[in-house]
Design an enzyme around this catalytic site. Structure first.
Site, short mmCIF file in Angstrom:
data_model
loop_
_atom_site.label_atom_id
_atom_site.label_comp_id
_atom_site.label_asym_id
_atom_site.label_seq_id
_atom_site.Cartn_x
_atom_site.Cartn_y
_atom_site.Cartn_z
N GLN A 48 0.82 -1.22 0.00
CA GLN A 48 0.00 0.00 0.00
C GLN A 48 0.86 1.27 0.00
O GLN A 48 0.31 2.37 -0.05
CB GLN A 48 -0.90 0.00 1.24
N HIS A 60 -0.73 -0.34 5.85
CA HIS A 60 -1.20 0.67 6.82
C HIS A 60 -0.27 1.86 7.00
O HIS A 60 0.25 2.12 8.08
CB HIS A 60 -1.47 0.01 8.19
N TYR A 87 -10.18 6.90 19.72
CA TYR A 87 -11.24 6.29 18.90
C TYR A 87 -11.27 4.76 19.00
O TYR A 87 -11.95 4.11 18.22
CB TYR A 87 -11.14 6.81 17.46
#
Ligand SMILES: [Ca+2]
Length: 391
Positions: free
Chosen positions: A91, A153, A266
């Site tokens: 990625q 990531h 979060y």
């Protein structure tokens, strides 16, 4: 008295229900009233797009190039000289692009990219000068303090806040068995001394903002804006509600839309709806925990969310104030309908049929998207009388 107690209980329950995330249904109705127009093709895994003052566009390609798309249809290709080298792995590669808010005066263009090697790499922030014809002097401003291995990531969207500080998302470093030191990389999303699994807030020179965002908690680095994220690839400023939105990849399902406030946690990986790729086991027994902020929306079966837009243009008056979330796996854009306060009311789908990497609003008020393919496209959504553009 009993009546008062009942009313109070109802109020309490409605408050609880209010806090529940909107769970995206399996079947979402199609959005209507638009058609798609291909503006450019032949882009190699385009990742981000930025508009220059003359209306032309700069598009990053993950393999490490920048394409300049002029309004007359001509394109130019740049390598950005100097600075840290891009490592293209999984990625990772050349990722987001954003103009300095003062670009017209200073010519500064910001990039996020992966640097290092296949086995030791970091999400990095850099900037270069662009004079309309060439880039020069790429300089590194910031890099994640810990190196990780592999191609998972990196994050890494950028947006500018009104005070001209920069928010930049950084992924958690990778799925198990990726480890850093003696811990699973993903657990570092809860470590206030690690940049992994965070949104960072930096000055335009890549420095922490004085005072930090966590009220001076000494165990949390001052450049951390929010924590407990897996991999945010969509960030959007919401000038209507004066807030920030982020779309975040889960592992197997459990993708999230979050309303971002500095100083919040979060939850990842302690509170999540997501499951492990291997065996589809729950990653945590908790979907919510005290002291952690719940998502506003959960895509339980996963869309693999990438670019995110809060639409403010005049080309689609009915869509003003709504969010548009690109989906890689979903090969679509989700229109997330919000009320005035930002509560999620529902969803519609704009089918694209290719992995959607970014969604942006052009200065002309149209919606633009990039498709993540070796023959990637820049596509413009235009208003249309068509009754059903997704037959
Ligand atoms: Ca979360």
């Amino acid at each position: 008295m009993r009546y008062v107690a009942t009313v109070f209980l109802c109020l309490l329950l409605s408050q609880v229900a209010w806090a529940e995330p909107f769970m995206s249904p399996e079947s979402v109705p199609s959005a209507r009233g638009f058609h798609k127009k291909v503006i450019a093709d032949g882009l190699s895994h385009p990742w981000g797009v930025a508009w220059l003052p003359d209306g032309s566009m700069l598009v990053t390609e993950r393999p490490g190039r920048v394409r300049h798309l002029n309004e007359d249809g001509t394109t130019r290709t740049y390598k950005v000289p100097g600075g840290p080298a891009v490592v293209v792995v999984g990625q990772g590669g050349l990722l987001d692009i954003s103009l300095h808010p003062n670009f017209a005066e200073n010519g500064l263009v910001y990039f996020t990219l992966a640097t290092g090697t296949r086995h030791s790499n970091r999400t990095t922030l850099a900037r270069a000068y662009f004079d309309g014809k060439k880039f020069s002097k790429l300089e590194e401003l910031f890099r994640v303090s810990q190196a990780k291995s592999g191609g998972q990531h990196f994050g890494s969207r950028m947006i500018w806040l009104e005070d001209r500080t920069l928010l930049m998302s950084v992924g958690d470093g990778g799925n198990p068995p990726v480890r850093i030191g003696d811990v699973l990389s993903r657990t570092l999303a809860q470590d206030g001394q690690s940049h992994l699994g965070k949104i960072l807030r930096l000055t335009d020179a890549g420095m922490p903002v004085a005072g930090g965002s966590f009220g001076g908690q000494s165990d949390i680095l001052p450049e951390i804006y929010s924590m407990g994220h897996r991999n945010i690839q969509g960030l959007a400023v919401d000038p209507i509600r004066n807030t920030v939105w982020a779309s975040e990849h889960g592992a197997l399902g459990g993708d999230e839309l979050n309303r971002i406030t500095g100083g919040n946690n979060y939850g990842w990986p302690k509170a999540t709806f997501s499951k492990e790729y291997l065996g589809a086991r729950d990653i945590s027994e908790h979907t919510t925990l005290p002291g952690m902020t719940d998502p506003e929306l959960v895509w339980l079966s996963g869309i693999a969310p990438s670019g995110l837009l809060l639409y403010t243009g005049d080309k689609f008056p009915k869509w003003r104030g709504d969010l548009f979330a690109g989906g890689l796996k979903d090969q679509s854009i989700r229109r997330v309908v919000l009320d005035q306060s930002g509560r999620v009311l529902g969803e519609e789908i704009i089918r694209v049929g290719q992995r959607v990497r970014d969604v942006q609003q052009g200065p002309d008020g149209f919606i633009y998207l990039l498709t993540d393919e070796s023959d990637g496209k820049l596509i413009r959504l235009e208003p249309s009388e068509e009754t059903d553009p997704n037959p």
